[in-house]
Motif scaffolding. Sequence first.
Motif, short mmCIF file in Angstrom:
data_model
loop_
_atom_site.label_atom_id
_atom_site.label_comp_id
_atom_site.label_asym_id
_atom_site.label_seq_id
_atom_site.Cartn_x
_atom_site.Cartn_y
_atom_site.Cartn_z
N GLN A 1 -4.22 -10.88 0.57
CA GLN A 1 -5.55 -11.30 0.17
C GLN A 1 -6.59 -10.94 1.23
OE1 GLN A 1 -5.13 -15.48 -0.61
NE2 GLN A 1 -4.35 -15.17 -2.69
N MET A 2 -6.25 -11.20 2.50
CA MET A 2 -7.17 -10.87 3.59
C MET A 2 -7.47 -9.38 3.62
SD MET A 2 -5.42 -13.04 6.69
CE MET A 2 -5.00 -14.78 6.52
N ASN B 1 -7.07 -7.04 1.28
CA ASN B 1 -7.75 -6.51 0.09
C ASN B 1 -9.25 -6.80 0.10
OD1 ASN B 1 -5.43 -5.38 -0.94
ND2 ASN B 1 -4.92 -7.16 -2.22
N ARG B 2 -9.64 -7.86 0.81
CA ARG B 2 -11.06 -8.15 0.92
C ARG B 2 -11.77 -7.21 1.88
NH1 ARG B 2 -9.48 -13.82 0.65
NH2 ARG B 2 -9.50 -13.92 2.94
N VAL B 3 -10.99 -6.57 2.74
CA VAL B 3 -11.58 -5.66 3.73
C VAL B 3 -11.82 -4.28 3.14
CG1 VAL B 3 -11.20 -4.49 5.95
CG2 VAL B 3 -10.58 -6.90 5.66
N ARG B 4 -10.77 -3.68 2.58
CA ARG B 4 -10.90 -2.35 1.98
C ARG B 4 -9.62 -2.02 1.23
NH1 ARG B 4 -7.66 0.90 4.99
NH2 ARG B 4 -7.36 0.31 7.20
N TYR C 1 -3.96 -3.21 3.06
CA TYR C 1 -2.73 -4.00 3.03
C TYR C 1 -1.54 -3.17 3.52
CZ TYR C 1 1.10 -6.94 1.40
OH TYR C 1 2.23 -7.70 1.34
#
Length: 348
Positions: free
Chosen positions: A257-258, A260-263, A267
């Motif tokens: 989750q972390m 995927n929020r970045v780019r 992951y």
Amino acid sequence: MDQDLLLKAAIALGPVVVLLFVFDRLDVFNLIPMRTILLLLGVGGVVAGLTFVANVRVLDGFPMGFSNFSKYVAPVLEESLKAIPVVALFGLNRIGFKLDAAISGFAIGAGFSMVENLWYLQQLGEANVSAWLVRGFGTAVMHGSATAMFAIISHEMTENQAEDAAARYRFNPFLFMPGLLAAILIHGVFNQFPNQPVLVMGATLLLAPAMIFLTLTRSERATQKWLKADEATHRQALADIRAGTFAETDAGLAIRQMANRVRAGAYADALAYVELKTELVLRAEELIHASQAGESAQPGEAERTKFADLAALEKKLGRSLLAAMATRLNFSRNDLWELERLRVRCGG
């Protein structure tokens, strides 16, 4: 230099050096190389020089006799200054186990006492041999032992600072206060009996090294047990990562989750980072065990390449994501210390 002064110098400087060598021999894991011990001795000597300047300024600035200064002010001032490099070692993650905490602290205190006694030799070289017996077997051992106890207690406090993973990476200066108070107490009690130097010297020589020796012996057994358990844990973690089961754990899902929020694609980089970091920590533990067994195993080009790859992944992921991931991973402070120790051995 005449033979009488050489004898006094040997008495003033020798006992604490011998004790430091004995304590270093108890480091069966070779956690602290000799060059680091020599560096810490030098750091302790520098602190002694700074303390001399601070002591003079306090004595000049406040209306108190030398006796009161020695009993009530010097212990606070000197132990606080000796504590600074130890705190720096913790802050830079250069201390991993209680074993190397104790040796590092004693080395700094020993360097402090050696420079202090060299100054006294220059100023009071005519003092009789019994005075140097007190300084060598009493005062010098007290300085080394007080700083060692500060390091030991500080390690215990920082090791048990919190159960949650997020707090594991916080540097809390207040956790060093109990150790500092203990060091000040040891120093203060020693200075309370200026008219009974032989009694104080005997008590110091009997109690302080015995206390540190007991701590080191117990720490060696605890370190051995911890390393075996931790190595097994990291082997299993690495197997889980490679089998794909880590991705389905709470930590794996949170990191997904972390990332995927970045780019997009972050992951995959995050998983590669976790795998590579686990590999390197495991390799560091293998090398520590090899050193204990008397083997001459050294890191090579493979480890250097992995550290280069790890640095590239850290750059891609960014500090914010790495900090968030750290709260979900089970890397302890000791793991991070092992990683940094291996990095240094690789020339990084």
